[in-house]
Design a protein around this motif. Structure first.
Motif, short mmCIF file in Angstrom:
data_model
loop_
_atom_site.label_atom_id
_atom_site.label_comp_id
_atom_site.label_asym_id
_atom_site.label_seq_id
_atom_site.Cartn_x
_atom_site.Cartn_y
_atom_site.Cartn_z
N ILE A 7 0.84 -1.20 0.00
CA ILE A 7 0.00 0.00 0.00
C ILE A 7 0.88 1.25 0.00
CG2 ILE A 7 -1.62 1.36 1.39
CD1 ILE A 7 -2.89 -1.34 2.21
N ARG A 8 1.93 1.25 0.81
CA ARG A 8 2.84 2.40 0.85
C ARG A 8 3.49 2.64 -0.50
NH1 ARG A 8 5.15 -0.01 5.00
NH2 ARG A 8 4.18 0.40 6.97
N VAL A 9 3.93 1.58 -1.16
CA VAL A 9 4.57 1.69 -2.47
C VAL A 9 3.57 2.22 -3.50
CG1 VAL A 9 5.55 0.33 -4.37
CG2 VAL A 9 6.33 -0.05 -2.03
N GLN A 10 2.36 1.72 -3.48
CA GLN A 10 1.36 2.16 -4.44
C GLN A 10 0.98 3.63 -4.22
OE1 GLN A 10 -1.62 -0.91 -3.88
NE2 GLN A 10 -0.90 -1.98 -5.69
N PHE A 11 0.83 4.05 -2.96
CA PHE A 11 0.51 5.44 -2.69
C PHE A 11 1.68 6.35 -3.07
CE2 PHE A 11 -3.03 4.19 0.27
CZ PHE A 11 -4.03 4.82 -0.46
N ALA A 12 2.91 5.92 -2.83
CA ALA A 12 4.07 6.73 -3.22
C ALA A 12 4.10 6.91 -4.73
CB ALA A 12 5.36 6.07 -2.74
N PHE A 13 3.81 5.85 -5.48
CA PHE A 13 3.76 5.95 -6.94
C PHE A 13 2.66 6.92 -7.37
CE2 PHE A 13 1.91 4.52 -10.97
CZ PHE A 13 3.01 4.71 -11.81
N MET A 14 1.48 6.78 -6.76
CA MET A 14 0.37 7.67 -7.10
C MET A 14 0.72 9.13 -6.80
SD MET A 14 -3.50 7.85 -5.58
CE MET A 14 -2.91 8.48 -4.02
N HIS A 15 1.37 9.37 -5.66
CA HIS A 15 1.76 10.74 -5.30
C HIS A 15 2.71 11.32 -6.34
CE1 HIS A 15 0.94 9.95 -0.75
NE2 HIS A 15 -0.16 9.99 -1.47
N ALA A 42 -8.93 20.51 -8.60
CA ALA A 42 -8.68 20.68 -7.16
C ALA A 42 -9.67 19.87 -6.32
CB ALA A 42 -8.75 22.16 -6.77
N ALA A 43 -10.93 19.86 -6.72
CA ALA A 43 -11.93 19.09 -5.98
C ALA A 43 -11.65 17.59 -6.10
CB ALA A 43 -13.33 19.41 -6.49
N ASN A 44 -11.24 17.15 -7.28
CA ASN A 44 -10.89 15.74 -7.45
C ASN A 44 -9.67 15.38 -6.61
OD1 ASN A 44 -12.59 14.17 -9.38
ND2 ASN A 44 -12.23 15.99 -10.61
N TRP A 45 -8.72 16.27 -6.54
CA TRP A 45 -7.52 16.04 -5.73
C TRP A 45 -7.89 15.93 -4.25
CZ3 TRP A 45 -2.94 19.98 -5.16
CH2 TRP A 45 -1.85 19.34 -4.59
N ALA A 46 -8.76 16.83 -3.79
CA ALA A 46 -9.21 16.77 -2.39
C ALA A 46 -9.92 15.44 -2.12
CB ALA A 46 -10.13 17.94 -2.09
N HIS A 47 -10.69 14.98 -3.08
CA HIS A 47 -11.39 13.70 -2.95
C HIS A 47 -10.38 12.55 -2.83
CE1 HIS A 47 -14.69 10.87 -3.50
NE2 HIS A 47 -13.98 10.26 -4.42
N MET A 48 -9.31 12.59 -3.62
CA MET A 48 -8.27 11.57 -3.55
C MET A 48 -7.58 11.58 -2.19
SD MET A 48 -6.60 12.00 -7.36
CE MET A 48 -5.03 11.41 -6.82
N VAL A 49 -7.27 12.76 -1.67
CA VAL A 49 -6.59 12.88 -0.38
C VAL A 49 -7.48 12.33 0.73
CG1 VAL A 49 -5.72 14.53 1.32
CG2 VAL A 49 -5.12 14.79 -1.09
N TYR A 50 -8.76 12.70 0.69
CA TYR A 50 -9.71 12.20 1.70
C TYR A 50 -9.81 10.68 1.62
CZ TYR A 50 -14.04 11.24 4.15
OH TYR A 50 -14.97 10.71 5.00
N GLU A 52 -7.64 8.53 0.50
CA GLU A 52 -6.41 7.92 1.00
C GLU A 52 -6.40 7.92 2.52
OE1 GLU A 52 -1.61 8.72 1.03
OE2 GLU A 52 -2.79 9.51 -0.64
N ASP A 53 -6.80 9.04 3.11
CA ASP A 53 -6.85 9.15 4.57
C ASP A 53 -7.74 8.07 5.16
OD1 ASP A 53 -6.67 10.23 7.22
OD2 ASP A 53 -8.45 11.45 6.84
N VAL A 54 -8.92 7.91 4.59
CA VAL A 54 -9.88 6.92 5.10
C VAL A 54 -9.36 5.50 4.89
CG1 VAL A 54 -12.19 5.95 4.75
CG2 VAL A 54 -11.86 8.44 4.84
N MET A 55 -8.80 5.21 3.70
CA MET A 55 -8.29 3.86 3.44
C MET A 55 -7.15 3.49 4.38
SD MET A 55 -8.35 3.19 -0.64
CE MET A 55 -7.94 4.81 -1.23
N LEU A 56 -6.23 4.44 4.60
CA LEU A 56 -5.10 4.15 5.49
C LEU A 56 -5.58 3.97 6.93
CD1 LEU A 56 -2.36 6.50 4.04
CD2 LEU A 56 -2.53 4.01 3.82
N ALA A 57 -6.56 4.76 7.33
CA ALA A 57 -7.11 4.62 8.68
C ALA A 57 -7.78 3.26 8.85
CB ALA A 57 -8.10 5.75 8.98
N LEU A 58 -8.54 2.85 7.87
CA LEU A 58 -9.20 1.54 7.94
C LEU A 58 -8.18 0.41 7.97
CD1 LEU A 58 -12.18 2.05 5.47
CD2 LEU A 58 -12.32 1.77 7.95
N ALA A 59 -7.14 0.53 7.14
CA ALA A 59 -6.13 -0.52 7.06
C ALA A 59 -5.31 -0.63 8.35
CB ALA A 59 -5.21 -0.26 5.87
N SER A 60 -5.13 0.49 9.03
CA SER A 60 -4.29 0.49 10.22
C SER A 60 -5.08 0.40 11.52
CB SER A 60 -3.42 1.75 10.25
OG SER A 60 -4.23 2.90 10.41
#
Length: 69
Positions: A7-15, A42-50, A52-60
């Motif tokens: 997951i970290r590798v995939q998010f780093a690539f996406m970033h 910008a709105a799509n970017w905010a959606h992606m950030v949100y 990611e935040d939720v997915m990482l929180a759920l995973a951890s």
């Protein structure tokens, strides 16, 4: 490779990809709203950030930062 590392590798690539795409955009381009129901970049970017935040929180097992807890 364990799931957390993957997951970290995939998010780093996406970033990196998003950073490259958005580097030369002006504020006007970022906030332009196309006709119809499309959102701005910008709105799509905010959606992606949100998301990611939720997915990482759920995973951890943590609380998403967006929840403010």
């Amino acid at each position: 490779m364990d799931a957390a590392t993957l997951i970290r590798v995939q998010f780093a690539f996406m970033h990196d990809v998003v950073r490259q795409m958005m580097t030369n955009l002006t504020p006007e381009q970022l906030h332009h709203r196309p006709a119809g129901r499309a959102m701005s970049i910008a709105a799509n970017w905010a959606h992606m950030v949100y998301g990611e935040d939720v997915m990482l929180a759920l995973a951890s097992g943590d609380t998403a930062l967006a929840r403010g807890e």
